[in-house]
Design a protein around this motif. Sequence first.
Motif, PDB file in Angstrom:
ATOM      1  N   ALA A 236      -2.226  -2.447  -7.631  1.00 40.61           N
ATOM      2  CA  ALA A 236      -1.894  -2.653  -6.363  1.00 40.61           C
ATOM      3  C   ALA A 236      -3.229  -3.561  -5.473  1.00 40.61           C
ATOM      4  CB  ALA A 236      -1.869  -1.103  -5.668  1.00 40.61           C
ATOM      5  N   ALA A 237      -4.562  -2.944  -5.854  1.00 41.08           N
ATOM      6  CA  ALA A 237      -5.737  -3.733  -5.201  1.00 41.08           C
ATOM      7  C   ALA A 237      -5.562  -5.333  -5.636  1.00 41.08           C
ATOM      8  CB  ALA A 237      -6.834  -3.022  -5.787  1.00 41.08           C
ATOM      9  N   PHE A 238      -5.193  -5.493  -6.818  1.00 36.66           N
ATOM     10  CA  PHE A 238      -5.093  -6.785  -7.581  1.00 36.66           C
ATOM     11  C   PHE A 238      -4.166  -7.709  -6.626  1.00 36.66           C
ATOM     12  CE2 PHE A 238      -3.488  -9.939 -10.369  1.00 36.66           C
ATOM     13  CZ  PHE A 238      -4.362 -10.712 -10.776  1.00 36.66           C
TER      14      PHE A 238
ATOM     15  N   ALA B 217       2.454   1.853  -3.243  1.00 37.47           N
ATOM     16  CA  ALA B 217       1.495   2.120  -4.345  1.00 37.47           C
ATOM     17  C   ALA B 217       1.207   3.726  -4.206  1.00 37.47           C
ATOM     18  CB  ALA B 217       0.323   1.478  -4.345  1.00 37.47           C
TER      19      ALA B 217
ATOM     20  N   LYS C 212       0.715  -1.256   0.005  1.00 37.03           N
ATOM     21  CA  LYS C 212      -0.148   0.022  -0.206  1.00 37.03           C
ATOM     22  C   LYS C 212       0.717   1.176   0.129  1.00 37.03           C
ATOM     23  CE  LYS C 212      -3.571   1.740   2.654  1.00 37.03           C
ATOM     24  NZ  LYS C 212      -4.479   1.688   3.804  1.00 37.03           N
TER      25      LYS C 212
ATOM     26  N   LEU D  86     -12.204   4.737  -9.069  1.00 35.18           N
ATOM     27  CA  LEU D  86     -11.339   5.120 -10.275  1.00 35.18           C
ATOM     28  C   LEU D  86     -11.735   4.365 -11.574  1.00 35.18           C
ATOM     29  CD1 LEU D  86      -7.532   5.341  -8.825  1.00 35.18           C
ATOM     30  CD2 LEU D  86      -9.386   7.160  -9.487  1.00 35.18           C
ATOM     31  N   ARG D  87     -11.961   3.019 -11.347  1.00 38.59           N
ATOM     32  CA  ARG D  87     -12.435   2.279 -12.475  1.00 38.59           C
ATOM     33  C   ARG D  87     -13.752   2.701 -13.193  1.00 38.59           C
ATOM     34  NH1 ARG D  87     -10.452  -3.910 -11.410  1.00 38.59           N
ATOM     35  NH2 ARG D  87     -11.322  -4.084 -13.537  1.00 38.59           N
TER      36      ARG D  87
ATOM     37  N   ILE E 191      -3.036   1.902  -8.995  1.00 35.95           N
ATOM     38  CA  ILE E 191      -4.261   1.580  -8.152  1.00 35.95           C
ATOM     39  C   ILE E 191      -4.750   0.141  -8.240  1.00 35.95           C
ATOM     40  CG2 ILE E 191      -6.253   2.103  -6.813  1.00 35.95           C
ATOM     41  CD1 ILE E 191      -3.959   3.943  -5.756  1.00 35.95           C
ATOM     42  N   ASN E 192      -5.328  -0.079  -9.578  1.00 38.38           N
ATOM     43  CA  ASN E 192      -5.721  -0.990  -9.700  1.00 38.38           C
ATOM     44  C   ASN E 192      -5.042  -2.233  -9.619  1.00 38.38           C
ATOM     45  OD1 ASN E 192      -7.218  -3.268 -11.180  1.00 38.38           O
ATOM     46  ND2 ASN E 192      -6.947  -2.497 -13.224  1.00 38.38           N
TER      47      ASN E 192
ATOM     48  N   SER F 167      -9.133  -7.838   1.667  1.00 41.56           N
ATOM     49  CA  SER F 167      -8.252  -6.807   1.227  1.00 41.56           C
ATOM     50  C   SER F 167      -8.516  -5.822   1.704  1.00 41.56           C
ATOM     51  CB  SER F 167      -8.788  -6.543  -0.179  1.00 41.56           C
ATOM     52  OG  SER F 167      -8.219  -7.903  -1.021  1.00 41.56           O
TER      53      SER F 167
ATOM     54  N   LEU G  62      -7.597   0.380  -0.335  1.00 42.96           N
ATOM     55  CA  LEU G  62      -7.351   0.283  -2.082  1.00 42.96           C
ATOM     56  C   LEU G  62      -8.552  -0.251  -2.717  1.00 42.96           C
ATOM     57  CD1 LEU G  62      -3.720  -1.484  -1.755  1.00 42.96           C
ATOM     58  CD2 LEU G  62      -4.323   0.638  -2.797  1.00 42.96           C
ATOM     59  N   VAL G  63      -9.258  -1.143  -1.912  1.00 42.99           N
ATOM     60  CA  VAL G  63     -10.595  -1.719  -3.020  1.00 42.99           C
ATOM     61  C   VAL G  63     -11.549  -0.530  -3.481  1.00 42.99           C
ATOM     62  CG1 VAL G  63     -12.393  -3.107  -2.880  1.00 42.99           C
ATOM     63  CG2 VAL G  63     -10.303  -3.896  -1.774  1.00 42.99           C
TER      64      VAL G  63
ATOM     65  N   GLU H 199      -2.945  -7.132  -3.771  1.00 46.09           N
ATOM     66  CA  GLU H 199      -3.059  -7.125  -2.510  1.00 46.09           C
ATOM     67  C   GLU H 199      -3.997  -8.437  -2.131  1.00 46.09           C
ATOM     68  OE1 GLU H 199      -4.212  -6.119   1.473  1.00 46.09           O
ATOM     69  OE2 GLU H 199      -5.679  -6.135   0.006  1.00 46.09           O
ATOM     70  N   GLN H 200      -5.061  -8.454  -2.976  1.00 51.19           N
ATOM     71  CA  GLN H 200      -5.942  -9.716  -2.958  1.00 51.19           C
ATOM     72  C   GLN H 200      -4.962 -10.786  -2.959  1.00 51.19           C
ATOM     73  OE1 GLN H 200      -8.784 -10.375  -5.728  1.00 51.19           O
ATOM     74  NE2 GLN H 200     -10.072 -11.658  -4.527  1.00 51.19           N
TER      75      GLN H 200
ATOM     76  N   ASP I 136     -12.619 -11.277   0.746  1.00 56.24           N
ATOM     77  CA  ASP I 136     -11.256 -11.907   1.199  1.00 56.24           C
ATOM     78  C   ASP I 136     -10.445 -11.361   1.940  1.00 56.24           C
ATOM     79  OD1 ASP I 136     -11.630 -14.256  -0.754  1.00 56.24           O
ATOM     80  OD2 ASP I 136     -10.471 -13.404  -2.521  1.00 56.24           O
TER      81      ASP I 136
ATOM     82  N   LYS J  60     -13.192  -9.008  -3.394  1.00 52.98           N
ATOM     83  CA  LYS J  60     -11.954  -8.586  -2.846  1.00 52.98           C
ATOM     84  C   LYS J  60     -12.177  -8.223  -1.249  1.00 52.98           C
ATOM     85  CE  LYS J  60      -9.405  -6.816  -6.613  1.00 52.98           C
ATOM     86  NZ  LYS J  60      -9.362  -5.651  -7.511  1.00 52.98           N
TER      87      LYS J  60
ATOM     88  N   LEU K   7     -10.777   2.553  -3.443  1.00 54.45           N
ATOM     89  CA  LEU K   7     -10.207   3.662  -4.440  1.00 54.45           C
ATOM     90  C   LEU K   7     -10.358   3.046  -5.821  1.00 54.45           C
ATOM     91  CD1 LEU K   7      -8.861   6.493  -4.620  1.00 54.45           C
ATOM     92  CD2 LEU K   7      -6.762   5.386  -4.091  1.00 54.45           C
ATOM     93  N   ASP K   8      -9.509   1.701  -5.909  1.00 54.51           N
ATOM     94  CA  ASP K   8      -9.472   1.143  -7.170  1.00 54.51           C
ATOM     95  C   ASP K   8     -11.107   1.133  -7.783  1.00 54.51           C
ATOM     96  OD1 ASP K   8      -8.936  -0.503  -9.415  1.00 54.51           O
ATOM     97  OD2 ASP K   8      -9.526  -2.356  -8.124  1.00 54.51           O
TER      98      ASP K   8
END
Lengths: 353, 386
Positions: free
Chosen positions: A315-317, A296, A293, B374-375, A312-313, B363, B367-368, A319-320, B361, B358, B370-371
């Motif tokens: 990083a989230a990926f 990133a 984190k 943004l998407r 960010i995308n 996470s 981050l989740v 991170e999981q 799980d 996510k 924010l992601d």
Amino acid sequence: MALLVDKHRPRSLDQLTYHTDLSERLRSLAQSGDFPHLLVYGPSGAGKKTRIVATLKELYGPGVEKIKIDSRIFQTTSNRKLEFNIVASVYHLEITPSDVGNFDRVVVQDLLKEVAQTQQVDQSARQKFKVVVINEADHLTRDAQAALRRTMEKYSPNLRLILLANSTANIIAPIRSRTLLVRVAAPTESEICDVLGKSGKKEGWPLMERLNERIAKESGRNLRRALLMFEAVHAQNERVTDSTPIPPPDWEALITIVANEIKAEHTPACILKVRAKLYDLLTHCIPPTTILKTLAFKLIPLVDDSLKADVINWAAFFEQRIRNGTKHIFHLEAFVAKIMRILEEHDMEADFP
Amino acid sequence: MASFFDIKARKAAATNGTSSKALLPKETTRLQPWVEKYRPKNLRDVTAQDHTITVLQRTLQSSNLPHMLFYGPPGTGKTSTVLALAKELYGPELIKSRVLELNASDERGISIVREKVKDFARMQLSQPSAAYRAQWPCPPYKIIILDEADSMTQDAQSALRRTMETYSKITRFCLICNYVTRIIDPLASRCSKFRFKSLDQDNAKRRVEDIARKEGVSLEEGASDALIRFSEGDLRKAITFLQSTARLVGAVSVEDRGEDIDADQMDVDGKMVTVKSVEEIAGVIPDGTIEELVKAMQPQSKGIVYERVAKVVEDMVADGWSATQVVTQLYRRIIFDEVVLDIQKNEITLLFSEADKKLVDGSDEHLVILDLALRISGELCKGNGA
């Protein structure tokens, strides 16, 4: 010598400085004699624990501050012995079931039933029930949470639970519907400044408003961190002025270097160089999630605007992946490689439009 | 210490103890959660599961019961129904010896199924007295209730199979679960299934208002609607919310209130359960905050979008809003937004599903979210460009 964080920790509900309406509500709950199960959630360093300890004091009086540490041994169904530490006073117990990993269900079942089936011994106690505080409730396994469900209803005359969690996402719905949700928001920057000013005064340090503001900003609205930084600044410098630099933690400095390296060079050789540093961080017990984190967010200002969402995308990926996987270094390195690739592609496009 | 040897003092303490014991039941009823206090006492009281109740009442008359499997979302009255049924069948005395209730808080591995359940299942019945039989139906079988059966392991479930059949003369099983798919087929096929549907608005509302009246809590106009809306068909949640809010605003009077006291003489302190306090308890994010996030996501030049979204998300996380709540509310806001094209919504729902996975799980929430934001914003941009 105690750290500032502990030394100036508020001990009662009156001494809490921010979220006064929340403190007021907790007080009215504690005094009503009809105390519900609580699920307290909020980001770290927002003051969840402090509030709970203060509430317990309001419930039972100063007796709760006399705590002792018990070491108990539990036996699983497969006859494995588990050692487990309990922090207890006469009136309450405090447990961190995630200490025993996957066996938390055994602990929750045995311990809570044992507590629930015995009444308060002390006749002069203010409340008929005991309180069990469960730390890191969001790390409880599903099994353990399921085990809590009926226990909470069945034994409610003798037992109240207070669950502490960072988020409610991992708490199963049946538990959420049985508890009173209490959200503790992080303090605002000005509130942090206030607290810093006050504890500075208690220590007899001169007040530096600009410095306090900068610390509050740096801390990311985490009061514990702000206080630690505040103390660090004062410990390292003889004379503190408004412009004294705030030393970042070592690991953060290292991650900044990593980010810069990733930006500068996109080669396998560089990945090797980064790997050494990542291992260094991991061996110093920095959680991989924190590394990823922070990395990133350090990368964000360095990269082009159009790439920020991608960073960010990914990083989230990853991170999981870290959560699900077991070998953290793989995923950290994969993230590094992926970012290098994105940067490289972007540079290529810029060169040959 | 000395008082230990002083017989007089000990006697006094003993009488003290008994007197406090006599007081206890009264106190515990007051301190009981309302969910327990207002659990339906008999089948007729069960709200809104008409179909199931009629079927069960018929079986009650014929006093022959099949093995049963109750399934449905939480807070729809599954456990309440079976407990009410048991009460009607056996009455207060016999219920202790004839009903075995096991749930996830009890150890329920394969060994327990083999020993405890089997032992109970094969126990012969005692004949109740004639007077008692006149009062209650007392059918010639016992009931084993396996609550939260979907958290039993596969092995434990398969160990039940033969037990269910062998002792079916003297024992009936009742399995209760949220997800019928988690029950292995051989078990499911041995039971008659009852689906408990989510409570509809009217019934739930009536029940909540009923309880509020009995407890002497005054509800603001629309507060009961808000309770029902936030609880999403889960009556237990609605009642817990009601009790918590009542405690918070202090709308419930402290002295013990008999149920027969008329609602008219409620205290008129003006302390009411308001929509706002309900929102606070339910952990619902104010519309303003969500609106701000949506506004930040609207297409602009790339750099600004990131800055603004990041700022809003950071504040949200610091304020401690739960990420699942953010996802749910944002989902509702975007999917029912007329401005967003259908084809965009198509893509956006995919993003939501990923984010939810996510979060489950475990996470990092920051981050989740924010992601996700943004998407979605990227998706919105794409649509406008085309």
